[in-house]
Design a protein around this motif. Sequence first.
Motif, PDB file in Angstrom:
ATOM      1  N   LEU A 149      -1.552  15.410   4.324  1.00 25.22           N
ATOM      2  CA  LEU A 149      -1.591  13.942   4.350  1.00 25.22           C
ATOM      3  C   LEU A 149      -0.427  13.471   5.217  1.00 25.22           C
ATOM      4  CD1 LEU A 149      -1.926  13.318   0.475  1.00 25.22           C
ATOM      5  CD2 LEU A 149      -3.765  13.815   2.119  1.00 25.22           C
ATOM      6  N   LEU A 150      -0.745  12.714   6.256  1.00 29.24           N
ATOM      7  CA  LEU A 150       0.302  12.252   7.175  1.00 29.24           C
ATOM      8  C   LEU A 150       0.477  10.737   7.074  1.00 29.24           C
ATOM      9  CD1 LEU A 150      -0.459  14.379  10.354  1.00 29.24           C
ATOM     10  CD2 LEU A 150       1.518  14.586   8.809  1.00 29.24           C
ATOM     11  N   TYR A 151       1.730  10.328   6.943  1.00 31.26           N
ATOM     12  CA  TYR A 151       2.051   8.907   6.828  1.00 31.26           C
ATOM     13  C   TYR A 151       3.145   8.545   7.829  1.00 31.26           C
ATOM     14  CZ  TYR A 151      -0.107   9.274   2.136  1.00 31.26           C
ATOM     15  OH  TYR A 151      -0.945   9.488   1.084  1.00 31.26           O
ATOM     16  N   PRO A 152       2.788   8.049   9.030  1.00 38.63           N
ATOM     17  CA  PRO A 152       3.807   7.377   9.822  1.00 38.63           C
ATOM     18  C   PRO A 152       4.308   6.203   8.963  1.00 38.63           C
ATOM     19  CG  PRO A 152       1.765   7.658  11.067  1.00 38.63           C
ATOM     20  CD  PRO A 152       1.453   7.993   9.650  1.00 38.63           C
ATOM     21  N   GLY A 153       5.625   6.031   8.868  1.00 39.25           N
ATOM     22  CA  GLY A 153       6.110   4.998   7.944  1.00 39.25           C
ATOM     23  C   GLY A 153       7.493   4.525   8.300  1.00 39.25           C
ATOM     24  N   ALA A 154       7.845   3.348   7.798  1.00 42.52           N
ATOM     25  CA  ALA A 154       9.197   2.830   8.032  1.00 42.52           C
ATOM     26  C   ALA A 154       9.657   2.151   6.745  1.00 42.52           C
ATOM     27  CB  ALA A 154       9.201   1.860   9.199  1.00 42.52           C
ATOM     28  N   PHE A 155      10.105   2.967   5.776  1.00 40.42           N
ATOM     29  CA  PHE A 155      10.716   2.373   4.592  1.00 40.42           C
ATOM     30  C   PHE A 155      12.036   1.738   5.031  1.00 40.42           C
ATOM     31  CE2 PHE A 155       8.919   3.986   0.313  1.00 40.42           C
ATOM     32  CZ  PHE A 155       7.623   3.963   0.774  1.00 40.42           C
ATOM     33  N   ASN A 156      12.731   1.115   4.110  1.00 40.14           N
ATOM     34  CA  ASN A 156      13.947   0.360   4.434  1.00 40.14           C
ATOM     35  C   ASN A 156      15.091   0.831   3.542  1.00 40.14           C
ATOM     36  OD1 ASN A 156      13.855  -1.426   1.863  1.00 40.14           O
ATOM     37  ND2 ASN A 156      11.780  -1.354   2.686  1.00 40.14           N
ATOM     38  N   LEU A 157      16.244   0.183   3.677  1.00 39.03           N
ATOM     39  CA  LEU A 157      17.423   0.697   2.971  1.00 39.03           C
ATOM     40  C   LEU A 157      17.365   0.412   1.461  1.00 39.03           C
ATOM     41  CD1 LEU A 157      20.320   0.103   5.500  1.00 39.03           C
ATOM     42  CD2 LEU A 157      18.510   1.811   5.465  1.00 39.03           C
ATOM     43  N   THR A 158      16.527  -0.530   1.043  1.00 39.91           N
ATOM     44  CA  THR A 158      16.397  -0.797  -0.401  1.00 39.91           C
ATOM     45  C   THR A 158      15.424   0.190  -1.044  1.00 39.91           C
ATOM     46  OG1 THR A 158      16.816  -3.139  -0.069  1.00 39.91           O
ATOM     47  CG2 THR A 158      15.729  -2.524  -2.121  1.00 39.91           C
ATOM     48  N   THR A 159      14.226   0.251  -0.512  1.00 42.54           N
ATOM     49  CA  THR A 159      13.211   1.091  -1.175  1.00 42.54           C
ATOM     50  C   THR A 159      13.280   2.541  -0.701  1.00 42.54           C
ATOM     51  OG1 THR A 159      11.558   0.552   0.502  1.00 42.54           O
ATOM     52  CG2 THR A 159      11.625  -0.853  -1.457  1.00 42.54           C
ATOM     53  N   GLY A 160      13.877   2.754   0.481  1.00 44.62           N
ATOM     54  CA  GLY A 160      13.927   4.118   1.015  1.00 44.62           C
ATOM     55  C   GLY A 160      14.689   5.052   0.099  1.00 44.62           C
ATOM     56  N   ALA A 161      15.897   4.602  -0.302  1.00 40.17           N
ATOM     57  CA  ALA A 161      16.733   5.469  -1.141  1.00 40.17           C
ATOM     58  C   ALA A 161      16.034   5.766  -2.465  1.00 40.17           C
ATOM     59  CB  ALA A 161      18.077   4.786  -1.372  1.00 40.17           C
ATOM     60  N   LEU A 162      15.326   4.769  -2.981  1.00 43.59           N
ATOM     61  CA  LEU A 162      14.683   4.924  -4.291  1.00 43.59           C
ATOM     62  C   LEU A 162      13.393   5.744  -4.246  1.00 43.59           C
ATOM     63  CD1 LEU A 162      14.610   1.402  -6.011  1.00 43.59           C
ATOM     64  CD2 LEU A 162      15.387   3.548  -7.045  1.00 43.59           C
ATOM     65  N   HIS A 163      12.551   5.429  -3.258  1.00 45.34           N
ATOM     66  CA  HIS A 163      11.152   5.864  -3.390  1.00 45.34           C
ATOM     67  C   HIS A 163      10.594   6.749  -2.286  1.00 45.34           C
ATOM     68  CE1 HIS A 163      10.473   2.112  -6.099  1.00 45.34           C
ATOM     69  NE2 HIS A 163      10.936   3.132  -6.777  1.00 45.34           N
ATOM     70  N   TRP A 164      11.251   6.819  -1.134  1.00 44.75           N
ATOM     71  CA  TRP A 164      10.659   7.529   0.017  1.00 44.75           C
ATOM     72  C   TRP A 164      10.365   8.986  -0.342  1.00 44.75           C
ATOM     73  CZ3 TRP A 164       8.873   6.766   4.937  1.00 44.75           C
ATOM     74  CH2 TRP A 164       9.013   7.780   5.882  1.00 44.75           C
ATOM     75  N   GLU A 165      11.392   9.715  -0.720  1.00 43.48           N
ATOM     76  CA  GLU A 165      11.194  11.137  -1.020  1.00 43.48           C
ATOM     77  C   GLU A 165      10.295  11.308  -2.253  1.00 43.48           C
ATOM     78  OE1 GLU A 165      14.664  13.744  -0.969  1.00 43.48           O
ATOM     79  OE2 GLU A 165      13.753  14.966  -2.531  1.00 43.48           O
ATOM     80  N   LEU A 166      10.516  10.421  -3.226  1.00 44.32           N
ATOM     81  CA  LEU A 166       9.722  10.490  -4.460  1.00 44.32           C
ATOM     82  C   LEU A 166       8.228  10.331  -4.168  1.00 44.32           C
ATOM     83  CD1 LEU A 166      10.184  10.708  -7.523  1.00 44.32           C
ATOM     84  CD2 LEU A 166      10.355   8.216  -7.579  1.00 44.32           C
ATOM     85  N   GLN A 167       7.905   9.348  -3.306  1.00 43.71           N
ATOM     86  CA  GLN A 167       6.486   9.123  -2.968  1.00 43.71           C
ATOM     87  C   GLN A 167       5.906  10.343  -2.251  1.00 43.71           C
ATOM     88  OE1 GLN A 167       4.420   6.677  -3.722  1.00 43.71           O
ATOM     89  NE2 GLN A 167       5.893   5.260  -4.625  1.00 43.71           N
ATOM     90  N   GLY A 168       6.653  10.870  -1.274  1.00 40.24           N
ATOM     91  CA  GLY A 168       6.154  12.030  -0.519  1.00 40.24           C
ATOM     92  C   GLY A 168       5.934  13.224  -1.429  1.00 40.24           C
TER      93      GLY A 168
END
Length: 296
Positions: A189-208
């Motif tokens: 599953l490939l997701y080009p994406g641009a999380f931000n400094l608020t949600t990135g720290a919280l959820h980026w790795e967790l979602q992946g």
Amino acid sequence: MAQLLKQSVKLALIQLACTADKAHNLSHARSKVLEATKAGAKIVVLPECFNSPYGTKFFPQYAETLLPSPPTEKQSPTFHALSQLAKEAGVYLVGGSIPEREDSSDKLFNTSLTFGPRGELLATHRKVHLFDIDIPGKIRFKESEVLSPGNKITIVDLPEYGRIAVAICYDVRFPELAMIAARKGAFLLLYPGAFNLTTGALHWELQGRARAMDNQVYVGLCSPSRDMTAEYHAWGHSMVVDPNAEVLGQLDEKEGIVMTELIQGRIEEVRKGIPLETQRRFDVYPDVSRGFRGTE
Ligand SMILES: NC(=O)CCC(=O)C(=O)O
């Protein structure tokens, strides 16, 4: 039994430094894709909105027309640059995403184009779930102020390797989409994406990792690098996760390339150990993949 990934393959995620200069972004993407393919990558991914700044006020200005397909060079320089690049490099190229204008309706979309090694367009994905959030004091972003949503799940057949699914950024938060793609046989599953400094720290790795763990497939998240002079500050941290939810490679916020070998047989090995597939209880809850609205 046939394996989902037909042969091991090198995947490259290009964490590109994206600027306001479209021509520069295209030539810079070219040099990075060629660098990745020289190092052996056969599937290469660019970030969300790689040819423009990320922001609702920029989308109308940078939008290109993709339909009817193929568009002319004037309608979509990015379509032609990506097609030529995929052919030159001889790779499968998931071209991040770009703002798209549908001429007939004047609607705008956030759209990803995937090309094959002969430069042929294999798939188009319009972001299905628009990024509309409002976290007081932190971030407010409403893609829906200017964009319209796509309405299909995008699965792409790569004859030598198997099936992949392509979706865009906020789409990763919707496990249903990932589950349907995995149940339709995607190995990645490939997701080009641009999380931000608020949600990135919280959820980026967790979602992946969650999408990989739920579905026991490979997952790739590909971000632009962070530019603190831009209006939107991308999280970066492009990463590849394996079917056991282990992070195989992850960048920091700077420009770079994550190169990872996806191993034939790994999905089956993980699924043999933890056999979720055969343990699902569709007698207790509905099979979400039955409502599948497919790719073309
Ligand atoms: N470009 C996006 O869709 C951003 C998604 C995001 O940051 C999130 O937290 O989700």
